[in-house]
Design an enzyme around this catalytic site. Structure first.
Site, PDB file in Angstrom:
ATOM      1  N   ARG A 212     -13.059  66.375 -35.583  1.00  0.00           N
ATOM      2  CA  ARG A 212     -13.777  67.324 -36.449  1.00  0.00           C
ATOM      3  C   ARG A 212     -15.257  66.955 -36.412  1.00  0.00           C
ATOM      4  NH1 ARG A 212     -15.421  67.512 -41.859  1.00  0.00           N
ATOM      5  NH2 ARG A 212     -15.259  69.572 -42.848  1.00  0.00           N
TER       6      ARG A 212
ATOM      7  N   LYS B  97     -20.878  60.444 -40.618  1.00  0.00           N
ATOM      8  CA  LYS B  97     -20.517  59.793 -41.873  1.00  0.00           C
ATOM      9  C   LYS B  97     -21.316  58.516 -42.111  1.00  0.00           C
ATOM     10  CE  LYS B  97     -16.044  61.907 -42.664  1.00  0.00           C
ATOM     11  NZ  LYS B  97     -14.595  61.738 -42.851  1.00  0.00           N
TER      12      LYS B  97
END
Length: 304
Positions: free
Chosen positions: A273, A238
């Site tokens: 995840r 991210k």
């Protein structure tokens, strides 16, 4: 926590048979120890990290097999990008992307999650073989709650401020930890009361949050993981890693992803995840050995 994270048990319950599930009076229960790995399978042409690489059926199935062999506990299949600024995809297009992949993976011995915020897509995905609904909007749509409850599907309740196209424009909180944790607990109780058999909680890193908000939530994980519901953390590749580590290319952010996910595991996260499954499985096994009291150290096992 009452025990070190490598020994801590987590569980999800489903209203139908699932891989690794054991029949109980409440449904089929899956139990695992420590921090499991959810592998990301984006079957979209515009994912922020690997857009288009797995959009074709054969490429998607090959990647899923690789993740399963590497130790993925669950595979999360997404047919719509939810990166900041992403435009919505029509439900029929999303279903067309997801259905053949889920049908081909069903029965393959791994839990399958569908990453969607549309109830009609979730219904089609569950019919095609998905077991869990991963909804970035946190099941705010009553229709999504109804779909999960009727199917007996577990769900991931995530926190997101705003919606993907605008969520990173100007995120603001009075107290991000208090507000996010309160929302997750309240929403989890609501959807459970409505008949959803089991939930994961996800603080939603990067979904309507600044780098400082994300860091505050990661530091406060013990407050969330100490509750009654298992917690999923998804920091993989991210933007916060890009900014903190000065890595502008998303596909080059796996080292930072490992650092944040190992922290999450040590703070009691039940699942992470990730894009890089093999690397995370290896790192988590080594971290578990380090964090297991010496007298309890034995053969290392993957989550079952």
């Amino acid at each position: 926590m009452s025990s070190p994270w490598p020994q801590r048990q987590h569980r999800l319950t489903f209203g139908f048979p699932v891989p690794g599930g054991v029949r109980t009076p409440d449904g089929w229960e899956v139990v695992w120890t420590g921090c499991a790995v959810m592998g990301i399978l984006n079957v979209t042409p515009d994912s922020f990290s690997d857009g288009g690489r797995h959009a074709g059926l054969e490429a998607a199935l090959a990647h899923a097999r690789t993740m399963r062999a590497a130790g993925a506990f669950m595979i999360d299949v997404g047919g719509e990008s939810t990166r900041p600024g992403a435009d919505p995809v029509p439900a029929d297009v999303e279903v067309d992307r997801l259905r053949p992949v889920l049908r081909a993976l069903a029965g393959g011995g791994v839990l399958l999650s569908v990453d969607t915020l549309k109830p009609e897509v979730a219904r089609a995905a569950l019919e095609a073989g998905a077991h869990l609904v991963n909804d970035v909007s946190g099941l705010r749509n009553p229709g999504m709650v109804a779909v999960c409850a009727e199917a007996g599907a577990a769900a991931c309740v995530m926190h997101m401020q705003g919606e993907p196209r605008t969520m990173q424009h100007a995120p603001h909180y009075g107290d991000v930890v208090a507000e996010v944790h309160r929302y997750l607990r309240t929403q989890a109780a609501r959807v459970r009361a409505a008949g959803v058999p089991s939930v994961l909680l996800d603080p939603g890193l990067g979904f309507g949050k600044t780098v400082e908000h994300n860091l505050a939530l990661l530091r406060a994980l013990p407050d969330l993981t100490g509750g009654e519901w298992p917690v999923l953390v998804g920091a993989s590749r991210k933007g916060m890693i890009g900014r903190l580590g000065d890595v502008p290319v998303a596909s080059e952010r796996d080292p930072g992803s490992l650092a944040l996910h190992l922290h999450a595991a040590r703070q009691g996260a039940a699942m992470v995840r990730v894009h890089a499954v093999a690397e995370h499985v290896q790192a988590l096994r080594v971290q578990a050995a380090l964090d297991t009291p010496r007298q309890e150290t034995g053969p290392l096992q993957s989550p079952a």
